[in-house]
Design an enzyme around this catalytic site. Structure first.
Site, mmCIF file in Angstrom:
data_model
loop_
_atom_site.group_PDB
_atom_site.id
_atom_site.type_symbol
_atom_site.label_atom_id
_atom_site.label_comp_id
_atom_site.label_asym_id
_atom_site.label_seq_id
_atom_site.Cartn_x
_atom_site.Cartn_y
_atom_site.Cartn_z
ATOM 1 N N ASN A 157 66.418 48.299 -40.804
ATOM 2 C CA ASN A 157 67.060 47.003 -41.046
ATOM 3 C C ASN A 157 67.513 47.013 -42.500
ATOM 4 O O ASN A 157 66.716 46.813 -43.407
ATOM 5 C CB ASN A 157 66.041 45.874 -40.793
ATOM 6 C CG ASN A 157 66.610 44.507 -41.157
ATOM 7 O OD1 ASN A 157 67.805 44.367 -41.395
ATOM 8 N ND2 ASN A 157 65.749 43.505 -41.203
ATOM 9 N N LYS A 167 69.320 44.991 -44.037
ATOM 10 C CA LYS A 167 69.491 43.653 -44.615
ATOM 11 C C LYS A 167 70.839 43.589 -45.362
ATOM 12 O O LYS A 167 71.781 44.252 -44.944
ATOM 13 C CB LYS A 167 68.304 43.309 -45.508
ATOM 14 C CG LYS A 167 66.970 43.562 -44.775
ATOM 15 C CD LYS A 167 65.783 42.974 -45.434
ATOM 16 C CE LYS A 167 64.541 43.283 -44.601
ATOM 17 N NZ LYS A 167 63.345 42.654 -45.093
ATOM 18 N N HIS A 186 65.030 37.435 -37.060
ATOM 19 C CA HIS A 186 64.279 37.958 -38.192
ATOM 20 C C HIS A 186 63.748 36.792 -39.027
ATOM 21 O O HIS A 186 64.400 35.757 -39.143
ATOM 22 C CB HIS A 186 65.179 38.859 -39.041
ATOM 23 C CG HIS A 186 64.419 39.609 -40.081
ATOM 24 N ND1 HIS A 186 64.052 39.037 -41.277
ATOM 25 C CD2 HIS A 186 63.912 40.869 -40.085
ATOM 26 C CE1 HIS A 186 63.361 39.930 -41.974
ATOM 27 N NE2 HIS A 186 63.271 41.041 -41.274
ATOM 28 N N GLU A 220 63.689 36.271 -42.043
ATOM 29 C CA GLU A 220 64.598 35.817 -43.108
ATOM 30 C C GLU A 220 65.688 34.906 -42.537
ATOM 31 O O GLU A 220 66.140 33.972 -43.201
ATOM 32 C CB GLU A 220 65.205 37.034 -43.828
ATOM 33 C CG GLU A 220 64.166 37.705 -44.723
ATOM 34 C CD GLU A 220 64.335 39.200 -44.900
ATOM 35 O OE1 GLU A 220 65.428 39.729 -44.612
ATOM 36 O OE2 GLU A 220 63.353 39.848 -45.327
ATOM 37 N N GLU A 229 56.493 41.279 -36.826
ATOM 38 C CA GLU A 229 56.625 41.403 -38.275
ATOM 39 C C GLU A 229 55.890 40.265 -38.973
ATOM 40 O O GLU A 229 56.468 39.176 -39.168
ATOM 41 C CB GLU A 229 58.103 41.357 -38.678
ATOM 42 C CG GLU A 229 58.940 42.466 -38.096
ATOM 43 C CD GLU A 229 60.127 42.786 -38.983
ATOM 44 O OE1 GLU A 229 60.225 43.941 -39.388
ATOM 45 O OE2 GLU A 229 60.917 41.886 -39.282
ATOM 46 N N GLY A 279 58.527 43.275 -47.059
ATOM 47 C CA GLY A 279 59.054 43.476 -48.403
ATOM 48 C C GLY A 279 58.029 43.268 -49.506
ATOM 49 O O GLY A 279 58.371 43.185 -50.684
ATOM 50 N N SER A 300 56.722 46.470 -44.457
ATOM 51 C CA SER A 300 56.299 47.506 -45.408
ATOM 52 C C SER A 300 55.837 48.793 -44.738
ATOM 53 O O SER A 300 54.943 49.474 -45.235
ATOM 54 C CB SER A 300 55.205 46.965 -46.345
ATOM 55 O OG SER A 300 55.685 45.846 -47.050
HETATM 56 P P1 PGA Z 1 60.226 45.884 -45.075
HETATM 57 O O1 PGA Z 1 61.098 44.953 -44.116
HETATM 58 O O2 PGA Z 1 60.043 47.191 -44.355
HETATM 59 O O3 PGA Z 1 61.041 46.024 -46.336
HETATM 60 O O4 PGA Z 1 58.937 45.191 -45.313
HETATM 61 C C1 PGA Z 1 60.883 44.943 -42.741
HETATM 62 C C2 PGA Z 1 61.810 43.958 -42.104
HETATM 63 O O5 PGA Z 1 62.076 42.910 -42.687
HETATM 64 O O6 PGA Z 1 62.307 44.205 -40.992
#
Ligand code: PGA
Length: 255
Positions: free
Chosen positions: A13, A15, A98, A100, A170, A176, A216
């Protein structure tokens, strides 16, 4: 069905990262590193990178995902992209719900469900994200919250639809932040999600469903997480922008 019979899927992803020219560089670096993958490999790219991603991955084992889509086919929805726009552009998968999107762009369980059903109807495969906040985990409501998210996301879908659905667990506190869930914490919720799906549909549908962990996941912790019975893959943010790290995660999923 046992884990080794389910499709293992590693999805990046990206982003809001990488212009089209930067995407070209990243994809060209990545393709040779994952060409022998023993799992499905997906890159979830920004809309403006779709054309270059589809072009460069043609004939390869890498599939392209978008990071959202609208639920209407067309119309006065400024700034939105419809499922059919994605399929015509050569996109196979779409990431939906997601955290976000839920947190910054007012996505709700209802809009996630509408988007997912529209995406499936247009022939897209969907990766639907669910996960609790730190507060919810501390309050002991992880299962009730995630269970409700799963139920709402799948509302109105048939068992046949579920063949084109992947669920990504998630935990928001792990995204993140560098704070990965432990193998056990991640596996516990993924197992719970499978039970929810079994209750909504049947054992067979639940056992065939690919459930990813995201938050992460990196080259160092992927193998442990992916060795867990109910974790069938990963949704990778930060590490998907580094070809070697992403390839290492793909390799871990290919074992
Ligand atoms: P990350 O993000 O691996 O940077 O923690 C995962 C995601 O948001 O899908």
């Amino acid at each position: 069905m046992k884990k080794d019979k389910r499709a293992a899927i590693i999805a990046g992803n990206w982003k809001m990262n990488k212009t089209a020219s930067e995407a070209k560089e990243l994809i060209c670096d990545l393709l040779p590193l994952v060409k022998d993958a023993g799992c499905t490999v997906i890159i979830g790219v920004p809309f403006t990178d779709i054309a270059v991603a589809v072009e460069l991955t043609k004939g390869s084992n890498v599939h392209v995902a978008a990071q959202n889509c609208h639920f209407e086919d067309h119309g006065a929805f400024t700034g939105e992209i419809s499922p059919r726009m994605l399929t015509e552009a050569g996109v196979e998968y779409v990431i939906l719900g997601h955290s976000e999107r839920r947190q910054y762009f007012a996505e709700t369980d209802e809009t996630v469900n509408k988007r997912a059903r529209a995406a499936l109807a247009a022939g897209l495969k969907t990766i639907i994200c669910v996960g609790e906040s730190l507060q919810q985990r501390e309050d002991g409501v992880t299962e009730s919250f995630v269970g409700a998210q799963v139920e709402a996301a799948l509302a109105g879908m048939t068992a046949e639809d579920l063949k084109n659905v992947v669920i990504a667990y998630e935990p928001i506190w792990a995204i993140g932040t560098g704070k990965t869930a432990t193998n056990e914490q991640a596996a516990e919720v993924c197992e719970f999600i499978r039970k929810v799906v079994a209750k909504l549909y049947c054992e067979e549908v639940a056992e065939a469903l690919t459930i990813q962990y995201g938050g992460s996941m990196n080259a160092g912790n992927a193998e442990g997480l992916l060795s867990m019975e109910d974790i069938d893959g990963g949704l990778i943010g930060g590490a998907s922008l580094k070809p070697n790290d992403f390839a290492a995660i793909v390799a871990a999923a290919s074992k």
